[in-house]
Motif scaffolding. Sequence first.
Motif, PDB file in Angstrom:
ATOM      1  N   THR A 141      -9.985  36.196  75.809  1.00 34.20           N
ATOM      2  CA  THR A 141      -8.560  35.905  75.956  1.00 34.20           C
ATOM      3  C   THR A 141      -7.751  37.146  75.618  1.00 34.20           C
ATOM      4  N   ALA A 156      -3.935  39.055  75.737  1.00 35.96           N
ATOM      5  CA  ALA A 156      -2.487  38.804  75.778  1.00 35.96           C
ATOM      6  C   ALA A 156      -1.725  40.067  76.141  1.00 35.96           C
ATOM      7  N   TRP A 215      -5.704  35.086  80.439  1.00 38.67           N
ATOM      8  CA  TRP A 215      -4.496  35.793  80.019  1.00 38.67           C
ATOM      9  C   TRP A 215      -3.536  34.865  79.293  1.00 38.67           C
ATOM     10  N   LYS A 216      -2.936  35.379  78.247  1.00 41.16           N
ATOM     11  CA  LYS A 216      -1.860  34.706  77.515  1.00 41.16           C
ATOM     12  C   LYS A 216      -0.689  35.666  77.380  1.00 41.16           C
ATOM     13  N   SER A 275       2.514  37.006  74.705  1.00 42.16           N
ATOM     14  CA  SER A 275       2.997  37.015  73.324  1.00 42.16           C
ATOM     15  C   SER A 275       4.131  38.015  73.204  1.00 42.16           C
ATOM     16  N   ASP A 308      -3.962  33.308  68.831  1.00 42.90           N
ATOM     17  CA  ASP A 308      -4.620  32.467  69.823  1.00 42.90           C
ATOM     18  C   ASP A 308      -5.146  33.309  70.976  1.00 42.90           C
ATOM     19  N   TRP A 309      -5.373  34.570  70.723  1.00 44.15           N
ATOM     20  CA  TRP A 309      -5.944  35.500  71.695  1.00 44.15           C
ATOM     21  C   TRP A 309      -6.921  36.441  70.987  1.00 44.15           C
ATOM     22  N   ASP A 310      -7.753  37.127  71.793  1.00 44.28           N
ATOM     23  CA  ASP A 310      -8.754  38.044  71.250  1.00 44.28           C
ATOM     24  C   ASP A 310      -8.271  39.490  71.242  1.00 44.28           C
ATOM     25  N   ASN A 353      -4.854  42.172  72.576  1.00 46.50           N
ATOM     26  CA  ASN A 353      -3.461  42.213  73.027  1.00 46.50           C
ATOM     27  C   ASN A 353      -3.131  43.663  73.348  1.00 46.50           C
TER      28      ASN A 353
END
Length: 273
Positions: free
Chosen positions: A42, A44, A86-87, A89, A101-103, A105
């Motif tokens: 994941t 971001a 993808w997220k 932030s 909540d991501w690995d 960024n």
Amino acid sequence: MTRTRRLSLAVATAAVAALALAACSGGGSSNAEGTVTDGKLTIATGDPAYAPWVEDNEPQSGKGFEAAVAYAVAEEMGYAKSDVVWKRSTFDSAIAPGPKDWDLNLQQFSIDAKRKKAVDMSTAYYTTTQAVVTSGSSKAADATTVSALADDTIGVAAGSTSIQSVKDVLGVTPQVFNSNDDAVLALKSGQIDAIVTDLPTAFSMAATQVDDGTVSAQFPQDGKGDQFGFVLPKGSALTGKVDKALASLQSDGTLEQLETKWLSSATNTPVLK
């Protein structure tokens, strides 16, 4: 139920709760891979994410320098493109302490010792350089060589590394302004022909502050600029793996190729000669 058995059950329950809490407090990763979701990576970025770092605000396309770097790192770590999630932030929340909540960024985070107290940071995937910002109506608009800029009036912000870069590379003494905003006003009024600033700021300035703005050229890399790195949750099991992936991509020339493709060719920003 005996008192002893009740006590043993209570201790066991407390132990399980403690382990669950520890897993949550360590950045949200609880599986063997150290990722927030088993089998997925994941990543971001900002919302919106701008070119040339992410094209069309669609990181999943892999287009744009940081989107392309993210997928290259994921592949080196053994993740297929379909395994990347993808997220979004904010910049500030990404570097704040606490679970994530991501690995990974990435959104142009400069590697900084203070930030490393709250989060992990990878080694660098990009070192900023200086660039020339001007307008389409300026005589510096088509200047893509050192000799072509020699007779132009260059503005820089006070206290910036751009001052020395202009002296070293262009061989001229720039006009120094209190801020980049003041330099933009001087460019708009015709007081100067161009502004020199770091490349990320240059792209933003040309897009949002200068009428018919353009980044006409960038300085050769000198290794002295800010270094951008991935942000990871503090104590992430992935930090060493990301560093290893970046070392491989640096060694085989991939990072340089992506930099040329997305920060030079795609943006029509030649390196000064």
